[in-house]
Design a protein around this motif. Structure first.
Motif, mmCIF file in Angstrom:
data_model
loop_
_atom_site.group_PDB
_atom_site.id
_atom_site.type_symbol
_atom_site.label_atom_id
_atom_site.label_comp_id
_atom_site.label_asym_id
_atom_site.label_seq_id
_atom_site.Cartn_x
_atom_site.Cartn_y
_atom_site.Cartn_z
ATOM 1 N N GLY A 1 1.713 6.132 -9.289
ATOM 2 C CA GLY A 1 0.911 5.451 -8.269
ATOM 3 C C GLY A 1 0.869 6.159 -6.941
ATOM 4 O O GLY A 1 0.338 5.621 -5.960
ATOM 5 N N LEU A 2 1.447 7.356 -6.844
ATOM 6 C CA LEU A 2 1.381 8.113 -5.600
ATOM 7 C C LEU A 2 -0.041 8.564 -5.295
ATOM 8 O O LEU A 2 -0.418 8.720 -4.142
ATOM 9 C CB LEU A 2 2.305 9.335 -5.653
ATOM 10 C CG LEU A 2 3.793 9.037 -5.663
ATOM 11 C CD1 LEU A 2 4.566 10.327 -5.876
ATOM 12 C CD2 LEU A 2 4.210 8.344 -4.392
ATOM 13 N N ILE A 3 -0.808 8.764 -6.360
ATOM 14 C CA ILE A 3 -2.219 9.147 -6.220
ATOM 15 C C ILE A 3 -3.027 8.000 -6.810
ATOM 16 O O ILE A 3 -2.861 7.636 -7.970
ATOM 17 C CB ILE A 3 -2.519 10.451 -6.985
ATOM 18 C CG1 ILE A 3 -1.630 11.581 -6.486
ATOM 19 C CG2 ILE A 3 -3.973 10.819 -6.857
ATOM 20 C CD1 ILE A 3 -1.710 12.836 -7.313
ATOM 21 N N SER A 4 -3.916 7.453 -5.997
ATOM 22 C CA SER A 4 -4.643 6.269 -6.450
ATOM 23 C C SER A 4 -5.915 6.602 -7.229
ATOM 24 O O SER A 4 -6.335 5.851 -8.080
ATOM 25 C CB SER A 4 -5.008 5.400 -5.253
ATOM 26 O OG SER A 4 -5.793 6.131 -4.346
ATOM 27 N N GLY A 5 -6.558 7.675 -6.978
ATOM 28 C CA GLY A 5 -7.772 8.006 -7.701
ATOM 29 C C GLY A 5 -8.394 9.286 -7.174
ATOM 30 O O GLY A 5 -8.714 10.178 -7.928
#
Length: 78
Positions: free
Chosen positions: A72-76
């Motif tokens: 979840g460190l990178i959302s999209g």
């Protein structure tokens, strides 16, 4: 500004890491090209080493991106 939002700071840090890795990958590829052109086929070991570094950097970047998405460190979008 980010107002101290840790998620935004993490995304910014990940963006910086991705850019640094991409620059290193391109630099390694350029280094292999220069070595190949200068050695005219005689410096195969050095070219192979430069390309191996590029592959290693690419795999590391891929793994970091996958871990970032999974945790979840990178959302999209970076």
């Amino acid at each position: 500004m980010n107002n101290g939002n840790p998620r935004l700071l993490t995304c910014t840090a990940m963006r910086f890491v991705v850019i640094v890795f991409l620059v290193l990958i391109v630099a390694s590829l350029g280094s292999a090209l220069v070595l190949l052109l200068r050695s005219q086929g005689e410096g195969g070991t050095r070219v192979a080493r430069a390309l191996a570094i590029r592959v290693g950097l690419s795999l590391t970047l891929f793994l970091l991106l996958m871990i970032g998405f999974a945790t979840g460190l990178i959302s999209g979008r970076l």
